[in-house]
Design an enzyme around this catalytic site. Structure first.
Site: not given
Ligand SMILES: Cc1cc2nc3c(=O)[nH]c(=O)nc-3n(C[C@H](O)[C@H](O)[C@H](O)COP(=O)(O)O)c2cc1C
Length: 354
Positions: A26, A79, A81, A108, A128, A130, A156, A165, A231, A253, A255, A286, A289
């Site tokens: 996940y 953020p 989850a 989140s 953050q 949703y 977001t 996924r 975002k 981003s 995500h 992001d 990084i």
């Molecule tokens: C496990 C996981 C959960 C995430 N949950 C959220 C979320 O709840 N809301 C959101 O806007 N982005 C979520 N993201 C995206 C992150 O905020 C972020 O954009 C991204 O992880 C950045 O990339 P990196 O993990 O390579 O640093 C999530 C990412 C991951 C890996």
């Protein structure tokens, strides 16, 4: 922290050994064929800097200010989850480590600890959002975040539906018994649906608002005095609309490669967005990084700061609060060295490096 944990890759490998398969998949997965995970990383590697020499870097100042927030170095925690899947202390461990380092965290909507409980931990925090189909829920979340003392709202925009996924589908991903989406628990009705595949995709399909559009941003703005960051912006025209819509910032981003797998890498989208925004509002970025150099590269391309995602979860899995703190310390030290090696005495000096 064990001496062997010298890089973010070391933390990732250590976390992989610790985490149950379903949680690792996940956290780590991208969407579809997962091409964007590698492209995000490769795009930072492809940015070459032009270091300045013969600059006194015996002391450098890695601190900066974003939207009035003083940062010890130009990074916030993204953020994410379900942090209790990484460690029993979940979001509280992350918030405490962030507070110890002075790094703000973005909490989140899908946290496994309530936004009110996380707000009890001192230190600056953004919430953050949703956007839910049920507007009363969205409105209540905004009011709760404001009442609890969050200082900005991160809306977001790149998740109208959930990216596919595949590993989560195969694993039938769901939260273990006893773990809940604490922010949403009070609104939740039992979920219908097929009962197979990932519970998260079912949740998004039934609850999140795929109709979210620019008009809704006006509505969100009308509900709060908090500054709003959008975002998931990857295009200059969307960045322009965000400026026009009164946003205080955009976050470049994709995500972390978890939504549209064909999307542009953030390092490639960032310069166009930053040029369009022209300093009118904050620009954050992001995605993959992993080094101090990546933070410097993002600043050189026009970002004011970056968000760090998965590496925080690796630290959390390895050693809870201490692991997250060690990861944040690693970034700060690595960024400070990167500044010195590029002849930057202050963060503002990074702009001329690309
Ligand atoms: C496990 C996981 C959960 C995430 N949950 C959220 C979320 O709840 N809301 C959101 O806007 N982005 C979520 N993201 C995206 C992150 O905020 C972020 O954009 C991204 O992880 C950045 O990339 P990196 O993990 O390579 O640093 C999530 C990412 C991951 C890996």
């Amino acid at each position: 922290m064990p001496k062997a944990l010298l890089t973010i890759a070391d933390y990732r490998k250590a976390a992989r050994k610790i985490l149950p398969r379903m949680a690792w998949d996940y956290f780590r997965s991208g969407s579809d064929g997962q091409t964007l995970l590698a492209r995000n990383r490769a795009a930072w590697d492809a940015i070459e800097l032009r270091p300045c020499v013969m600059v006194d870097v015996s002391t450098v100042d890695p601190s900066t200010t974003v939207l009035g927030l003083k940062l010890p170095f130009p990074a916030l925690i993204a953020p994410m989850a379900y942090q209790k899947l990484a460690h029993k202390d979940g979001e509280l461990a992350v918030a405490r480590a962030a507070a110890a380092c002075g790094v703000p965290c973005v909490v989140s909507t899908m946290a496994t600890t309530s936004l009110e409980d996380i707000a009890q931990v001192p230190g600056p925090k953004w919430f953050q959002l949703y956007c839910h189909k049920d507007r009363a829920i969205t409105e209540d979340l905004i009011h709760r975040a404001e009442a609890a003392g969050y200082t900005a709202l991160v809306v977001t925009a790149d998740a109208p539906v959930l990216g596919r996924r595949i590993a989560d589908e195969r694993n039938g991903f769901e939260l273990p018994k006893g773990m809940t989406r604490e922010n949403l628990a009070r609104y939740e009705r039992p979920m219908g649906g097929s009962g197979s595949g990932s519970h998260l995709s079912e949740l998004f399909r039934t609850r999140q608002d795929a109709a979210l559009n620019w008009r809704d941003l006006d509505w969100i703005r009308s509900l709060t005095r908090l500054p709003i960051l959008l975002k998931g912006v990857l295009r200059p025209d969307d960045a322009r609309r965000a400026v026009e819509a009164g946003c205080a910032g955009v976050i470049v981003s994709n995500h972390g490669g978890r939504q549209c797998d064909a999307a542009i890498a953030t390092a490639r989208a960032l310069p166009e967005v930053a040029a369009e925004v022209g300093g009118k509002i904050a620009v954050l970025a992001d995605g993959a990084i992993e080094w101090g150099n990546d933070i410097l590269r993002a600043l050189a391309l026009g970002a004011d700061a970056v968000l760090i995602g998965r590496p925080v979860l690796w630290g959390l899995a390895v050693a809870g609060r201490a692991g997250v703190k060690a990861v944040l310390d690693l970034y700060r030290e690595d960024f400070t060295r990167a500044m010195q090696l590029c002849g930057c005495a202050r963060v503002a000096d990074a702009r001329g490096l690309a």
